[in-house]
Design an enzyme around this catalytic site. Structure first.
Site, PDB file in Angstrom:
ATOM      1  N   HIS A 192     -11.418 -63.491  37.524  1.00 18.66           N
ATOM      2  CA  HIS A 192     -10.513 -64.525  38.033  1.00 18.66           C
ATOM      3  C   HIS A 192     -10.211 -65.581  36.989  1.00 18.66           C
ATOM      4  O   HIS A 192      -9.560 -66.566  37.279  1.00 18.66           O
ATOM      5  CB  HIS A 192     -11.139 -65.176  39.262  1.00 18.66           C
ATOM      6  CG  HIS A 192     -12.529 -65.613  38.959  1.00 18.66           C
ATOM      7  ND1 HIS A 192     -12.796 -66.816  38.394  1.00 18.66           N
ATOM      8  CD2 HIS A 192     -13.708 -64.954  39.052  1.00 18.66           C
ATOM      9  CE1 HIS A 192     -14.105 -66.891  38.169  1.00 18.66           C
ATOM     10  NE2 HIS A 192     -14.675 -65.772  38.554  1.00 18.66           N
ATOM     11  N   CYS A 193     -10.712 -65.398  35.746  1.00 18.82           N
ATOM     12  CA  CYS A 193     -10.510 -66.434  34.715  1.00 18.82           C
ATOM     13  C   CYS A 193      -9.494 -66.013  33.653  1.00 18.82           C
ATOM     14  O   CYS A 193      -8.390 -66.551  33.593  1.00 18.82           O
ATOM     15  CB  CYS A 193     -11.841 -66.770  34.042  1.00 18.82           C
ATOM     16  SG  CYS A 193     -12.978 -67.627  35.123  1.00 18.82           S
ATOM     17  N   ILE A 194      -9.868 -65.040  32.830  1.00 19.02           N
ATOM     18  CA  ILE A 194      -9.060 -64.724  31.643  1.00 19.02           C
ATOM     19  C   ILE A 194      -7.617 -64.338  32.009  1.00 19.02           C
ATOM     20  O   ILE A 194      -6.670 -64.851  31.403  1.00 19.02           O
ATOM     21  CB  ILE A 194      -9.726 -63.615  30.783  1.00 19.02           C
ATOM     22  CG1 ILE A 194     -11.172 -63.988  30.437  1.00 19.02           C
ATOM     23  CG2 ILE A 194      -8.927 -63.330  29.507  1.00 19.02           C
ATOM     24  CD1 ILE A 194     -11.361 -65.199  29.571  1.00 19.02           C
TER      25      ILE A 194
END
Ligand code: NAD
Length: 349
Positions: A192-194
């Site tokens: 869910h970040c990069i």
């Protein structure tokens, strides 16, 4: 209000910050959590936003909601700061305590209050000039990874055509003791970040009237990797006289990274869609995902690695979970595309 940065009642907001269907930031959970926090807020309290987001969110979005709901004033009646979450799921070496914690307050007093709070939990607290610098620091970390992964993914694609073993080039380059940090190609970025956070920065930059080209290019290249892997699978099958249609394709590792059970934004999903659309007969084996569906259709899983390998025309190693027996994969795969470069016998990306 206390002048020293002693203990306070603290509210930490760490809710999801996904992208909406149109690719723009979805701050609804942040707004909703800030509303709840505002209603609970008492003089002397500290509120910290930890959700990854674009610079200005703490000051321009969270602050007005807190003040409206509580009737209190930031920096006068309560403290407000941003402190990015830096947890790396599956990382055995670095956790909350020994990962330096960045803290940026909306006012210097807010920074001091938040610093005092995190010093009780973390070994090292790093003060940013303000909340904006702290918000930007987190996005810089994620964009840095996104861009560098895209760089090696792009190079890996043309190295394959040139017949260059790019992982060997990375191994050699990584011996340089300064000025180089190795990144490795893969089937696409997940979690869910990069894949998500650089979109927050792109959105903010676009408001200035121009694009954030590095982030957008990285998203384009990394987003294309599942399609590239599908193409390599088709080519490998073709070399052995087999069409994709009807081929028994085994995916090893459908989570977004090794040794975690998180499936969010996993590149296995777009890859599976592409293979199914070409008529592949898909199966997977992943101890971290007891069941797995692609667009509500369950994908069959074998009971053991050996059984899974025995029935596959081609194996795609997507995540190198440490529990996988690489020797068994080497020996029992009819055909093997190794997107992580960890096997001896597989064709690398
Ligand atoms: N998990 C990580 O490893 C990690 C690492 C770095 C940054 N982050 C960032 O931290 C933030 C949270 O990520 P996460 O993976 O912990 O999220 P998550 O999906 O695990 O959700 C965290 C919590 O938020 C709650 N929540 C969801 N919607 C809510 C709402 N509208 N109001 C109140 N609570 C709500 C959920 O119930 C859950 O308990 C994101 O901005 C993410 O980018 C996470």
């Amino acid at each position: 209000m206390e002048q020293d940065a002693g203990p306070h009642e603290v509210i930490v907001i760490c809710v999801p910050t996904p992208l909406s269907a149109d690719g723009t930031p979805d701050l609804s959970a942040v707004r909703s959590a800030a509303g709840t926090a505002g209603r609970l807020l008492r003089p002397g309290n500290l509120v910290v936003l930890e959700s990854t987001t674009y610079p200005g969110t703490t000051d321009e979005i969270v602050r007005p909601i807190l003040e409206k709901e509580s009737g209190l004033t930031t920096g006068i009646d309560f403290y407000l700061a941003f402190s990015p979450e830096r947890i790396d799921p599956g990382n055995q070496a670095f956790g909350l305590r020994n990962t330096p914690k960045i803290v940026g307050g909306v006012t210097p007093q807010c920074t001091s209050a938040a610093t005092a709070f995190y010093e009780m939990i973390c070994d090292q607290v790093v003060s940013a000039k303000s909340a904006r610098e702290a918000e930007m620091a987190k996005l810089l970390e994620n964009i840095y990874r996104h861009v560098n992964i895209a760089l090696v993914n792009e190079i890996a694609m043309f190295c394959h055509e040139f017949g260059i073993d790019f992982r060997d080039s990375i191994r050699c380059a990584a011996t340089k003791p300064f000025g180089f940090q190795p990144f490795y190609p893969g089937p696409g970025v997940g979690g869910h970040c990069i894949p998500v956070d650089p979109g927050y920065m792109s959105y903010k930059v676009r408001a200035l009237g121009y694009p954030f080209r590095f982030a957008e290019l990285a998203a384009e290249i990394n987003g294309r990797m599942p399609r590239y892997v599908a193409g390599r699978v088709a080519a490998l099958l073709n070399e052995h006289g087999k069409p994709v249609k009807g081929a028994r394709v085994l995916l090893l590792g459908v989570t977004y990274k090794a040794d975690v059970s998180d499936l969010r934004e996993t590149p296995a999903l777009p890859l599976a869609r592409l293979l199914l659309a070409r008529g592949a007969n898909l199966a997977y084996f992943d101890p971290y995902a007891p069941s797995w569906t692609v667009d509500s259709t369950p994908v069959p899983s074998a009971a053991s690695l050996s059984e899974a390998l025995a029935t596959a025309d081609i194996v795609i190693l997507l995540q190198a979970h440490t529990c996988y027996d690489l020797e068994v994969i080497n020996q029992r795969s009819a055909l093997l595309l190794d997107t992580r470069g960890v096997t001896r016998s597989g064709e690398s990306l």
